[in-house]
Motif scaffolding. Structure first.
Motif, mmCIF file in Angstrom:
data_model
loop_
_atom_site.group_PDB
_atom_site.id
_atom_site.type_symbol
_atom_site.label_atom_id
_atom_site.label_comp_id
_atom_site.label_asym_id
_atom_site.label_seq_id
_atom_site.Cartn_x
_atom_site.Cartn_y
_atom_site.Cartn_z
ATOM 1 N N ALA A 1 0.573 -1.201 0.299
ATOM 2 C CA ALA A 1 0.534 0.210 -0.545
ATOM 3 C C ALA A 1 0.875 1.038 0.210
ATOM 4 O O ALA A 1 0.189 2.756 -1.013
ATOM 5 C CB ALA A 1 -0.997 0.324 1.273
ATOM 6 N N ALA A 2 1.378 1.430 0.600
ATOM 7 C CA ALA A 2 2.733 2.466 0.637
ATOM 8 C C ALA A 2 3.790 2.227 -0.313
ATOM 9 O O ALA A 2 3.842 3.737 -1.640
ATOM 10 C CB ALA A 2 3.569 1.985 1.688
ATOM 11 N N THR A 3 3.949 1.533 -0.850
ATOM 12 C CA THR A 3 4.742 1.551 -2.857
ATOM 13 C C THR A 3 3.349 2.390 -3.462
ATOM 14 O O THR A 3 3.744 3.349 -4.471
ATOM 15 C CB THR A 3 4.821 -0.307 -3.227
ATOM 16 O OG1 THR A 3 6.200 -0.707 -2.464
ATOM 17 C CG2 THR A 3 5.562 -0.061 -4.558
ATOM 18 N N ILE A 4 1.846 1.559 -3.072
ATOM 19 C CA ILE A 4 0.914 2.158 -4.187
ATOM 20 C C ILE A 4 1.263 3.766 -4.297
ATOM 21 O O ILE A 4 1.093 4.684 -4.881
ATOM 22 C CB ILE A 4 0.246 1.491 -4.370
ATOM 23 C CG1 ILE A 4 -0.155 -0.120 -5.149
ATOM 24 C CG2 ILE A 4 -1.568 1.696 -5.327
ATOM 25 C CD1 ILE A 4 -0.453 -1.025 -4.567
ATOM 26 N N ILE A 5 0.523 3.689 -3.228
ATOM 27 C CA ILE A 5 0.800 4.918 -3.022
ATOM 28 C C ILE A 5 2.096 6.623 -3.067
ATOM 29 O O ILE A 5 1.641 7.759 -4.118
ATOM 30 C CB ILE A 5 0.599 6.171 -1.140
ATOM 31 C CG1 ILE A 5 -0.832 4.570 -1.221
ATOM 32 C CG2 ILE A 5 0.851 7.457 -0.981
ATOM 33 C CD1 ILE A 5 -1.224 5.021 0.687
ATOM 34 N N SER A 6 3.399 5.533 -2.906
ATOM 35 C CA SER A 6 4.067 6.325 -3.733
ATOM 36 C C SER A 6 3.981 6.827 -4.596
ATOM 37 O O SER A 6 4.741 7.732 -5.674
ATOM 38 C CB SER A 6 5.174 5.812 -2.962
ATOM 39 O OG SER A 6 5.880 6.285 -1.855
ATOM 40 N N MET A 7 3.295 5.861 -5.447
ATOM 41 C CA MET A 7 3.590 5.569 -7.272
ATOM 42 C C MET A 7 2.768 6.876 -7.706
ATOM 43 O O MET A 7 2.537 7.116 -8.085
ATOM 44 C CB MET A 7 3.297 4.174 -7.543
ATOM 45 C CG MET A 7 3.794 3.836 -8.534
ATOM 46 S SD MET A 7 3.789 1.993 -9.608
ATOM 47 C CE MET A 7 3.199 1.471 -8.269
ATOM 48 N N VAL A 8 1.690 6.421 -6.671
ATOM 49 C CA VAL A 8 0.504 7.807 -6.897
ATOM 50 C C VAL A 8 0.495 9.329 -7.316
ATOM 51 O O VAL A 8 0.359 10.003 -7.889
ATOM 52 C CB VAL A 8 -1.169 7.440 -6.529
ATOM 53 C CG1 VAL A 8 -1.617 8.322 -6.267
ATOM 54 C CG2 VAL A 8 -1.192 6.527 -6.491
ATOM 55 N N CYS A 9 1.238 9.111 -5.755
ATOM 56 C CA CYS A 9 2.382 10.563 -5.709
ATOM 57 C C CYS A 9 3.127 10.702 -6.875
ATOM 58 O O CYS A 9 2.752 12.502 -6.979
ATOM 59 C CB CYS A 9 3.309 10.661 -4.693
ATOM 60 S SG CYS A 9 2.027 10.755 -3.304
ATOM 61 N N VAL A 10 4.069 10.214 -7.280
ATOM 62 C CA VAL A 10 4.944 10.427 -8.762
ATOM 63 C C VAL A 10 4.174 10.457 -9.874
ATOM 64 O O VAL A 10 4.272 11.282 -10.074
ATOM 65 C CB VAL A 10 5.515 8.864 -8.171
ATOM 66 C CG1 VAL A 10 6.673 9.227 -10.050
ATOM 67 C CG2 VAL A 10 6.595 8.840 -7.030
ATOM 68 N N SER A 11 3.434 10.245 -10.222
ATOM 69 C CA SER A 11 2.573 10.336 -11.457
ATOM 70 C C SER A 11 1.442 11.392 -11.256
ATOM 71 O O SER A 11 1.317 11.556 -12.915
ATOM 72 C CB SER A 11 1.324 8.628 -11.435
ATOM 73 O OG SER A 11 0.429 8.526 -10.231
ATOM 74 N N LYS A 12 1.027 11.659 -10.327
ATOM 75 C CA LYS A 12 0.374 12.414 -9.954
ATOM 76 C C LYS A 12 1.015 14.093 -9.647
ATOM 77 O O LYS A 12 0.319 14.929 -9.502
ATOM 78 C CB LYS A 12 -1.082 12.363 -9.236
ATOM 79 C CG LYS A 12 -1.768 11.249 -8.980
ATOM 80 C CD LYS A 12 -2.363 12.076 -10.586
ATOM 81 C CE LYS A 12 -3.270 10.820 -10.856
ATOM 82 N NZ LYS A 12 -3.771 10.679 -12.452
#
Length: 86
Positions: free
Chosen positions: A64-75
């Motif tokens: 979940a932390a990795t996916i949240i980081s990925m969303v933050c990077v992509s947005k």
């Protein structure tokens, strides 16, 4: 979007995606190995079940932390300081 972000964003996304996939693979192999090592002793089985549950909970948290980081990077959320221009 800055030139740095434009050229490097794919690298962060790929790294975070790979991290999530590897985490799931390690968790699956650990759970598989622990399930195979069960014995006829109920006390040991309870300990193994606790370890399996702990492994699954940690995987869920880190994924979940990795996916949240990925969303933050992509947005391009400004709170992601490692991608902000210097």
């Amino acid at each position: 979007m800055t030139a740095f972000r434009h050229h490097i964003e794919w690298l962060f996304t790929a790294g975070l995606s790979l991290s999530c996939v590897v985490d799931v693979l390690v968790t699956a192999s650990l759970c598989f190995t622990l399930r195979r090592s069960r014995s006829s002793h109920s006390n040991m089985d309870r300990i193994i079940n606790s370890i399996i549950l702990y492994t699954l909970e940690n995987n869920a948290l880190t994924s979940a932390a990795t996916i949240i980081s990925m969303v933050c990077v992509s947005k391009a959320i400004p709170l992601v300081i490692f991608l902000s221009p210097v």
